[in-house]
Design an enzyme around this catalytic site. Structure first.
Site, PDB file in Angstrom:
ATOM      1  N   LYS A  59       1.213   3.599  19.372  1.00  0.00           N
ATOM      2  CA  LYS A  59       1.529   2.358  19.494  1.00  0.00           C
ATOM      3  C   LYS A  59       1.779   1.927  21.164  1.00  0.00           C
ATOM      4  O   LYS A  59       1.682   2.851  21.981  1.00  0.00           O
ATOM      5  CB  LYS A  59       2.654   2.167  18.699  1.00  0.00           C
ATOM      6  CG  LYS A  59       2.440   2.019  17.368  1.00  0.00           C
ATOM      7  CD  LYS A  59       1.529   1.231  16.649  1.00  0.00           C
ATOM      8  CE  LYS A  59       1.471   0.972  15.264  1.00  0.00           C
ATOM      9  NZ  LYS A  59       0.978   2.304  14.464  1.00  0.00           N
TER      10      LYS A  59
HETATM   11  C1  LIG Z   1       0.322  -2.865  10.968  1.00  0.00           C
HETATM   12  C2  LIG Z   1       1.044  -1.454  10.657  1.00  0.00           C
HETATM   13  N1  LIG Z   1       2.200  -1.486   9.851  1.00  0.00           N
HETATM   14  C3  LIG Z   1       3.165  -0.477   9.740  1.00  0.00           C
HETATM   15  C4  LIG Z   1       2.814   0.781  10.376  1.00  0.00           C
HETATM   16  C5  LIG Z   1       3.613   1.995  10.047  1.00  0.00           C
HETATM   17  O1  LIG Z   1       4.467   2.233  11.342  1.00  0.00           O
HETATM   18  P1  LIG Z   1       5.123   3.891  11.283  1.00  0.00           P
HETATM   19  O2  LIG Z   1       3.977   4.688  11.082  1.00  0.00           O
HETATM   20  O3  LIG Z   1       5.790   3.713  12.378  1.00  0.00           O
HETATM   21  O4  LIG Z   1       6.011   3.806  10.060  1.00  0.00           O
HETATM   22  C6  LIG Z   1       1.661   1.120  11.203  1.00  0.00           C
HETATM   23  C7  LIG Z   1       1.404   2.229  11.831  1.00  0.00           C
HETATM   24  O5  LIG Z   1       0.155   2.421  12.132  1.00  0.00           O
HETATM   25  C8  LIG Z   1       0.922  -0.280  11.292  1.00  0.00           C
HETATM   26  O6  LIG Z   1      -0.290  -0.433  12.100  1.00  0.00           O
END
Ligand SMILES: Cc1ncc(COP(=O)(O)O)c(C=O)c1O
Length: 263
Positions: free
Chosen positions: A49
């Protein structure tokens, strides 16, 4: 977001903003996460990210009730931050009020995040420079569709550079195009295949077709079959970028010449 709000208001829905890829982005001048109509906005600090804490994320709230409930759920359903148990004013007793999770953020992660957040605007600015440079380098390539960089109203945070190819013009489908780039030592990503084509959802919608529109989701499928994302991170250099675009040109030229030979 205006369109999402139009739907939410029409049907009396709550909005939770998935801002996992939008750290530092703005919508109509307001930072994502800053719209008090939303119940909460969630961010991801996963390593790919715009800023990272290794793993983990954050939630911005405009609703006190949700905030205290989620604070409780993140640590075994215990109603107070664990570290206070050991503080002078804290009670040594823990009380579990509901079944919760072990989903708390570590202090080590928070320490990393505090440094990262200070660098976020710089990271995003550098991503923006690279994003616009990709657009410029590829503006004459008819075989690809380039992404929209946003405008002054909508501050893009340039998380991904998602390109879509015209398979019929290139003479390769997306997967073959990705494989040919890999042969040139260029790694790309697929962000994303539409959710409804993944095996679990595909089986679910096959069993419950009433939950999908009759003609499926053709626009998602159309894009999902054509997209790939190019390398983009603040440390990418202009030389790296030239190599990526050089490889794209080479793959297209080779595929077209192979198609001409076949003809
Ligand atoms: C749009 C979106 N939502 C949720 C997530 C989930 O994030 P995390 O892996 O930190 O739970 C991601 C991660 O790739 C994402 O790109």
């Amino acid at each position: 977001m205006d369109e999402i709000w139009r739907i939410a208001e029409k049907h009396g829905l709550w909005v939770i903003e998935d801002a996992a890829q939008a750290m530092g982005a703005r919508y109509k001048g307001t930072k994502i996460g800053g719209d008090p109509r939303s119940i909460m906005s969630v961010y991801s600090f996963h390593p790919n990210k715009n800023m990272t804490t290794g793993e983990g994320g954050a939630i911005a709230f405009f609703n006190d009730e949700f905030e205290s409930r989620i604070k409780r759920l993140r640590f075994h359903g215990i109603d107070r931050d664990a570290w206070k148990r050991f503080a002078k004013e804290g009670s040594p007793h823990t009380e579990v009020f509901e079944p919760g999770r072990k989903a708390n953020f570590m202090d080590l992660q928070a320490a990393m995040g505090l440094h990262q957040i200070g660098k976020l605007d710089g990271f995003n600015a550098r991503r923006g420079v690279l994003f616009h440079r990709y657009l410029d380098l590829m503006k004459d390539i008819d075989e690809v569709m380039l992404p929209w960089p946003g405008d002054a109203d909508h501050g893009h945070c340039f998380h991904l550079f998602v390109l879509r190819i015209h398979p019929e013009k290139v003479g390769l489908d997306r997967d073959a195009f990705v494989a040919a780039l890999k042969e040139e030592n260029i790694g790309t990503g697929i962000h994303y295949r539409p959710a409804h084509v993944h095996p679990w959802y595909r089986d679910f919608y096959t069993a419950h077709p009433q939950h999908l529109p009759q003609d499926g989701l053709p626009h998602s499928e159309w894009s999902g079959e054509r997209l790939l994302s190019l390398p983009l991170w603040p440390g990418l250099t202009e030389v790296d970028q030239d190599q990526v675009v050089g490889a794209i040109r080479q793959v297209i030229a080779r595929a077209k010449s192979a198609a001409r030979t076949m003809a």
